[in-house]
Design a protein around this motif. Structure first.
Motif, PDB file in Angstrom:
ATOM      1  N   THR A  14      30.410  36.232   0.549  1.00  0.00           N
ATOM      2  CA  THR A  14      29.665  36.569   1.769  1.00  0.00           C
ATOM      3  C   THR A  14      28.155  36.530   1.576  1.00  0.00           C
ATOM      4  O   THR A  14      27.414  36.467   2.554  1.00  0.00           O
ATOM      5  CB  THR A  14      30.051  37.977   2.258  1.00  0.00           C
ATOM      6  OG1 THR A  14      29.804  38.926   1.207  1.00  0.00           O
ATOM      7  CG2 THR A  14      31.524  38.023   2.648  1.00  0.00           C
ATOM      8  N   ASP A  15      27.669  36.580   0.329  1.00  0.00           N
ATOM      9  CA  ASP A  15      26.225  36.601   0.103  1.00  0.00           C
ATOM     10  C   ASP A  15      25.664  35.180   0.186  1.00  0.00           C
ATOM     11  O   ASP A  15      26.363  34.193  -0.046  1.00  0.00           O
ATOM     12  CB  ASP A  15      25.897  37.209  -1.262  1.00  0.00           C
ATOM     13  CG  ASP A  15      26.579  36.455  -2.397  1.00  0.00           C
ATOM     14  OD1 ASP A  15      27.752  36.076  -2.225  1.00  0.00           O
ATOM     15  OD2 ASP A  15      25.927  36.218  -3.438  1.00  0.00           O
ATOM     16  N   ASP A  16      24.376  35.110   0.517  1.00  0.00           N
ATOM     17  CA  ASP A  16      23.724  33.820   0.693  1.00  0.00           C
ATOM     18  C   ASP A  16      23.626  33.027  -0.603  1.00  0.00           C
ATOM     19  O   ASP A  16      23.568  31.794  -0.583  1.00  0.00           O
ATOM     20  CB  ASP A  16      22.315  34.004   1.272  1.00  0.00           C
ATOM     21  CG  ASP A  16      22.351  34.496   2.711  1.00  0.00           C
ATOM     22  OD1 ASP A  16      23.433  34.432   3.323  1.00  0.00           O
ATOM     23  OD2 ASP A  16      21.298  34.956   3.204  1.00  0.00           O
ATOM     24  N   ALA A  64      17.034  27.063   2.983  1.00  0.00           N
ATOM     25  CA  ALA A  64      17.133  28.300   3.761  1.00  0.00           C
ATOM     26  C   ALA A  64      17.649  28.034   5.166  1.00  0.00           C
ATOM     27  O   ALA A  64      18.365  28.865   5.747  1.00  0.00           O
ATOM     28  CB  ALA A  64      15.764  28.988   3.811  1.00  0.00           C
ATOM     29  N   ILE A 106      21.682  27.238   4.993  1.00  0.00           N
ATOM     30  CA  ILE A 106      22.623  28.288   4.591  1.00  0.00           C
ATOM     31  C   ILE A 106      23.412  28.836   5.776  1.00  0.00           C
ATOM     32  O   ILE A 106      24.645  28.984   5.682  1.00  0.00           O
ATOM     33  CB  ILE A 106      21.874  29.411   3.848  1.00  0.00           C
ATOM     34  CG1 ILE A 106      21.461  28.926   2.456  1.00  0.00           C
ATOM     35  CG2 ILE A 106      22.741  30.665   3.729  1.00  0.00           C
ATOM     36  CD1 ILE A 106      20.645  29.932   1.673  1.00  0.00           C
ATOM     37  N   PRO A 107      22.806  29.166   6.929  1.00  0.00           N
ATOM     38  CA  PRO A 107      23.628  29.623   8.068  1.00  0.00           C
ATOM     39  C   PRO A 107      24.631  28.573   8.535  1.00  0.00           C
ATOM     40  O   PRO A 107      25.751  28.919   8.937  1.00  0.00           O
ATOM     41  CB  PRO A 107      22.583  29.926   9.149  1.00  0.00           C
ATOM     42  CG  PRO A 107      21.324  30.181   8.415  1.00  0.00           C
ATOM     43  CD  PRO A 107      21.360  29.276   7.234  1.00  0.00           C
ATOM     44  N   ARG A 159      27.456  28.594   6.034  1.00  0.00           N
ATOM     45  CA  ARG A 159      28.272  29.796   6.230  1.00  0.00           C
ATOM     46  C   ARG A 159      29.184  29.626   7.448  1.00  0.00           C
ATOM     47  O   ARG A 159      30.365  30.017   7.421  1.00  0.00           O
ATOM     48  CB  ARG A 159      27.367  31.018   6.401  1.00  0.00           C
ATOM     49  CG  ARG A 159      28.140  32.322   6.512  1.00  0.00           C
ATOM     50  CD  ARG A 159      27.183  33.440   6.944  1.00  0.00           C
ATOM     51  NE  ARG A 159      26.159  33.662   5.947  1.00  0.00           N
ATOM     52  CZ  ARG A 159      26.327  34.436   4.874  1.00  0.00           C
ATOM     53  NH1 ARG A 159      27.484  35.052   4.684  1.00  0.00           N
ATOM     54  NH2 ARG A 159      25.343  34.606   4.014  1.00  0.00           N
ATOM     55  N   PHE A 214      25.849  29.993  -1.311  1.00  0.00           N
ATOM     56  CA  PHE A 214      25.716  28.769  -0.532  1.00  0.00           C
ATOM     57  C   PHE A 214      24.485  27.957  -0.924  1.00  0.00           C
ATOM     58  O   PHE A 214      24.204  26.936  -0.301  1.00  0.00           O
ATOM     59  CB  PHE A 214      25.639  29.107   0.959  1.00  0.00           C
ATOM     60  CG  PHE A 214      26.874  29.770   1.497  1.00  0.00           C
ATOM     61  CD1 PHE A 214      27.920  29.010   2.002  1.00  0.00           C
ATOM     62  CD2 PHE A 214      26.995  31.150   1.498  1.00  0.00           C
ATOM     63  CE1 PHE A 214      29.063  29.619   2.501  1.00  0.00           C
ATOM     64  CE2 PHE A 214      28.131  31.766   2.000  1.00  0.00           C
ATOM     65  CZ  PHE A 214      29.173  31.000   2.494  1.00  0.00           C
ATOM     66  N   THR A 215      23.734  28.405  -1.927  1.00  0.00           N
ATOM     67  CA  THR A 215      22.526  27.684  -2.337  1.00  0.00           C
ATOM     68  C   THR A 215      22.859  26.698  -3.456  1.00  0.00           C
ATOM     69  O   THR A 215      23.887  26.821  -4.128  1.00  0.00           O
ATOM     70  CB  THR A 215      21.462  28.678  -2.829  1.00  0.00           C
ATOM     71  OG1 THR A 215      21.990  29.408  -3.955  1.00  0.00           O
ATOM     72  CG2 THR A 215      21.084  29.655  -1.737  1.00  0.00           C
ATOM     73  N   SER A 254      27.736  27.025  -4.391  1.00  0.00           N
ATOM     74  CA  SER A 254      26.673  26.765  -5.354  1.00  0.00           C
ATOM     75  C   SER A 254      27.242  26.207  -6.650  1.00  0.00           C
ATOM     76  O   SER A 254      28.284  26.650  -7.135  1.00  0.00           O
ATOM     77  CB  SER A 254      25.918  28.069  -5.647  1.00  0.00           C
ATOM     78  OG  SER A 254      24.947  27.859  -6.643  1.00  0.00           O
TER      79      SER A 254
END
Length: 342
Positions: free
Chosen positions: A184-186, A154, A157-158, A161, A189-190, A285
């Protein structure tokens, strides 16, 4: 007064006229020396024998799968032993990408920490920090995996991005779909190679730091004092004496950490989202690794599927051996202190 001069003639042995002869020495081998030699040779032979036995075991167990797959085993991305369509291209690429990210994280941290412990802090603080760094190596992999899954992901992720936004023009840092549209969604990136690489990089920092610190600490005191006597600063002394002298330790620690990163299983398995396709976007991801593949499919594998997993393990085993042998040659050619001579 009468001075009486007496001439004395010395006759020298012609055999000794050319100079002194070296004295003959006879070394007596003690029982302790014999025991040490036998123990050292036995340990070296046993280590080599175990490595050969592991390679032979993997080769024999993987022979059935390798006969079916052939050379395409190294180029096929799909993993479906049931349909006899399988290969390690995707998982091998994921293994290397995670290891590269881990080295980008661990090398600067390891060098900086090793220099801090060997050149900056002193006394009780130094011994305390050394103990803390060494204790980090004893933390189980599953603890790092849980920490990376529930906390670090968590927080990263920023950062991922931001990297994708400003450096997305570099293909490896882009996070896009098949049409090239940026996500654009989180969720995109996970469970990426980037997050797994950070966790693995932090895991290998204690190992690399210990090796580098020992190499830096052995830099000659005379050369350190000479650098200061010539008006050099502490950083100047580190740059011209400590770092060249510890070059072998840096390379050795890096390669040892690289081998450790490529073989990590539990932490990577807990973080990644397994896919069987080459993903060039490390921030996106989905990735995989050889060790995670074996952990994921071992329990449900058939006899032929188990042979395919053994073949994947054989590839990882050979790759790790290649890295270690390359590191040994590089360390041998970059002897510690060679850069400080002259």
């Amino acid at each position: 007064m009468t001075s009486i001069r007496t001439d004395t003639t010395t006759v020298l042995d012609p055999a000794a006229a050319d100079g002194p002869r070296p004295r003959a020495l006879s070394a007596r081998v003690s029982g302790a020396d014999v025991g040490f030699r036998v123990l050292a040779r036995s340990a070296g032979t046993a280590t080599l024998g175990i490595m050969l036995a592991v390679g032979l075991f993997l080769g024999l167990r993987a022979s059935d799968a390798l006969k079916v797959a052939g050379p395409s085993f190294l180029t096929t991305q799909e993993w479906s032993p049931e349909t006899q369509t399988f290969g390690v291209a995707a998982v091998l690429f994921g293994t290397v990408s995670i290891a590269v990210v881990a080295m980008c994280v661990s090398i600067p941290l390891s060098i900086g920490t090793a220099l801090l412990l060997s050149e900056v802090v002193r006394g009780r603080i130094r011994s305390t920090l050394i103990s803390l760094v060494d204790l980090m190596a004893a933390v189980p992999s599953i603890v790092f995996g849980l920490w990376g899954l529930f906390f670090l992901q968590a927080a990263v992720i920023p950062v991922a991005r931001w990297i994708s936004t400003y450096f997305g023009w570099i293909p490896v840092f882009a996070v896009t779909d098949t049409q090239g549209v940026a996500y654009t969604d989180d969720g995109a990136f996970t469970s990426s190679a980037f997050i797994a690489g950070i966790v693995v990089g932090l895991m290998v920092v204690p190992i690399q730091t210990s090796i580098m610190r020992e190499a830096f600490s052995r830099a000659p005191a005379g050369e350190r004092e000479g650098a200061f006597a010539l008006g050099g600063t502490r950083w100047g002394m580190i740059r011209t004496v400590v770092l060249p002298f510890g070059r072998g330790g840096i390379i050795g620690g890096t390669m040892l950490g690289l081998g450790r990163a490529m073989g990590e299983t539990i932490a990577v398995y807990m973080i990644i989202s397994p896919i069987f396709a080459i993903n060039w976007q490390v921030l996106k991801s989905g990735t995989n690794s050889v060790s995670a593949l074996i952990a994921l499919r071992y329990g449900e594998a058939s006899q032929f599927g188990l042979s395919a997993l053994m073949a994947a393990g054989l590839v990882l085993f050979l790759l790790t051996l290649l890295i270690n042998f390359t590191a040994s040659m590089i360390v041998a050619r970059s002897r510690s202190g060679a850069g400080t001579e002259g």
